[in-house]
Write an enzyme that holds these catalytic residues in place. Sequence first.
Site, short mmCIF file in Angstrom:
data_model
loop_
_atom_site.label_atom_id
_atom_site.label_comp_id
_atom_site.label_asym_id
_atom_site.label_seq_id
_atom_site.Cartn_x
_atom_site.Cartn_y
_atom_site.Cartn_z
CG ASN A 142 52.50 -19.32 62.58
OD1 ASN A 142 52.02 -18.36 61.98
ND2 ASN A 142 53.24 -19.18 63.66
CG MET B 255 40.90 -13.45 59.25
SD MET B 255 41.29 -13.72 61.00
CE MET B 255 40.72 -15.40 61.21
CE LYS C 25 40.69 -8.03 69.24
NZ LYS C 25 40.46 -8.73 67.97
CB THR D 94 56.98 -19.29 64.58
OG1 THR D 94 57.46 -18.03 64.13
CG2 THR D 94 57.86 -19.80 65.71
N GLY E 131 48.46 -16.70 65.53
CA GLY E 131 48.34 -15.62 66.51
C GLY E 131 46.94 -15.60 67.11
N GLY E 132 46.58 -14.45 67.66
CA GLY E 132 45.30 -14.32 68.35
C GLY E 132 44.10 -14.58 67.46
CG ASP F 115 37.56 -10.95 66.88
OD1 ASP F 115 36.79 -10.06 66.50
OD2 ASP F 115 38.60 -10.73 67.54
CB THR G 272 40.71 -3.21 68.66
OG1 THR G 272 41.39 -3.72 67.52
CG2 THR G 272 41.06 -1.76 68.87
P1 NAP Z 1 49.10 -11.67 65.71
O1 NAP Z 1 48.58 -12.31 66.95
O2 NAP Z 1 50.13 -10.62 65.80
O3 NAP Z 1 49.67 -12.88 64.78
C1 NAP Z 1 50.29 -12.56 63.56
C2 NAP Z 1 50.51 -13.84 62.76
O4 NAP Z 1 51.02 -13.45 61.47
C3 NAP Z 1 51.52 -14.81 63.36
O5 NAP Z 1 51.09 -16.13 63.11
C4 NAP Z 1 52.79 -14.48 62.57
O6 NAP Z 1 53.67 -15.59 62.43
C5 NAP Z 1 52.21 -14.16 61.22
N1 NAP Z 1 53.10 -13.30 60.42
C6 NAP Z 1 53.39 -12.00 60.66
N2 NAP Z 1 54.26 -11.54 59.73
C7 NAP Z 1 54.51 -12.59 58.87
C8 NAP Z 1 55.31 -12.75 57.71
N3 NAP Z 1 56.04 -11.74 57.23
N4 NAP Z 1 55.32 -13.95 57.10
C9 NAP Z 1 54.57 -14.97 57.57
N5 NAP Z 1 53.79 -14.89 58.68
C10 NAP Z 1 53.76 -13.71 59.32
O7 NAP Z 1 47.91 -11.03 64.85
P2 NAP Z 1 46.36 -11.43 64.91
O8 NAP Z 1 45.69 -10.63 65.96
O9 NAP Z 1 46.27 -12.91 64.94
O10 NAP Z 1 45.82 -10.82 63.50
C11 NAP Z 1 46.17 -11.44 62.26
C12 NAP Z 1 45.47 -10.72 61.10
O11 NAP Z 1 44.05 -10.88 61.22
C13 NAP Z 1 45.71 -9.21 61.03
O12 NAP Z 1 45.85 -8.85 59.67
C14 NAP Z 1 44.45 -8.63 61.62
O13 NAP Z 1 44.20 -7.32 61.12
C15 NAP Z 1 43.41 -9.62 61.10
N6 NAP Z 1 42.17 -9.63 61.91
C16 NAP Z 1 41.00 -9.27 61.27
C17 NAP Z 1 39.82 -9.27 61.98
C18 NAP Z 1 38.53 -8.87 61.28
O14 NAP Z 1 37.52 -8.59 61.97
N7 NAP Z 1 38.51 -8.87 59.97
C19 NAP Z 1 39.79 -9.65 63.34
C20 NAP Z 1 41.00 -10.04 63.96
C21 NAP Z 1 42.18 -10.02 63.22
P3 NAP Z 1 54.80 -15.90 63.55
O15 NAP Z 1 54.09 -16.64 64.65
O16 NAP Z 1 55.79 -16.74 62.83
O17 NAP Z 1 55.34 -14.57 64.01
#
Ligand code: NAP
Length: 280
Positions: free
Chosen positions: A171, A231, A79, A173, A149-150, A123, A75
């Site tokens: 997104n 998510m 990753k 950005t 993001g990821g 995922d 996690t």
């Molecule tokens: P990440 O790679 O850090 O990407 C974060 C994303 O959120 C980016 O697109 C970012 O936009 C955007 N963001 C962050 N703050 C923001 C704000 N204030 N306003 C608008 N956009 C914002 O994170 P990730 O790994 O993709 O995870 C994303 C979410 O999915 C998390 O909540 C994570 O807990 C959840 N998740 C859940 C599972 C599950 O099994 N349920 C699995 C994986 C992830 P920018 O590019 O503009 O910075």
Amino acid sequence: MHTSILSLPTSADYHFIVIGNPIAHSKSPELHQSFAKQTGLNIHYARQLCPNDFDSFVAVAASFFNGGGTGLNITVPFKEMAFELCQTLSQTNQGNLSEYALVAGAVNTLAIKDGKLYGDNTDGRGLVADLRSKGVDLDSKNVVILGAGGATRGAILPLLNANVKSLHIANRTVEKAENLAKMFDDNRITFSNLTDLPNNVDVIINATSIGLSGEKLPFNDDLTTDFAYDMMYGKPSAFLDFFKAKNANISDGLGMLVNQGALSFELWTGEKVNLTDFTF
Ligand code: NAP
């Protein structure tokens, strides 16, 4: 010093760990114990904190597998490091990656397969499986995913494979959404910022981490959808509240966690978990 593998109980038939930083919050041990109970397997599953650097990650993973470990979940923030490790090993025929891990650029599940370190990413398939279990048929649907993001990157191939009609990546950005769209080179994919969303949205998925900040997404008030999926889980969601007020069906991401875990469990043990009415 990481000592958890030194205390692995010898009575278990399968040994698993989840590596993260932080890791105390992870529900994976309880989740996999529930899978083990259902399938009648004797497992041990531990949380493993690891310093946030590649060498430490490799050291922990290597000790675990050299000590007889069966499978490893990864996690945040490891990753991409797990992906890099498998990719590096694949150059000397010691590692392999699933097609999902390859396109995601990230690995959430490690196993030893055919004598090689095998990296998978469950995922995105977990997301699609959870949507299906909630009656959401993605075939020919217009889907919007927020975030680039990821989590979004890992979801794109499974969503395309589910035969969506269109997939719009939005997104904050916008360049990151554009980069993802270019990477997949599929004419069903479009992209934008968070406000210029299409009008005809069947399913909208929040894959941003905005929920952790308490901020609200900058939607236009007239945005509607049939189904909204966040998510994130375990916290109040302004995103879900927005669409619930418009009578959309909604779901948080706990089922995605359960389904991605079940896919890891099946990869490691060969046992398929029955998730009908599953709780843990
Ligand atoms: P990440 O790679 O850090 O990407 C974060 C994303 O959120 C980016 O697109 C970012 O936009 C955007 N963001 C962050 N703050 C923001 C704000 N204030 N306003 C608008 N956009 C914002 O994170 P990730 O790994 O993709 O995870 C994303 C979410 O999915 C998390 O909540 C994570 O807990 C959840 N998740 C859940 C599972 C599950 O099994 N349920 C699995 C994986 C992830 P920018 O590019 O503009 O910075």
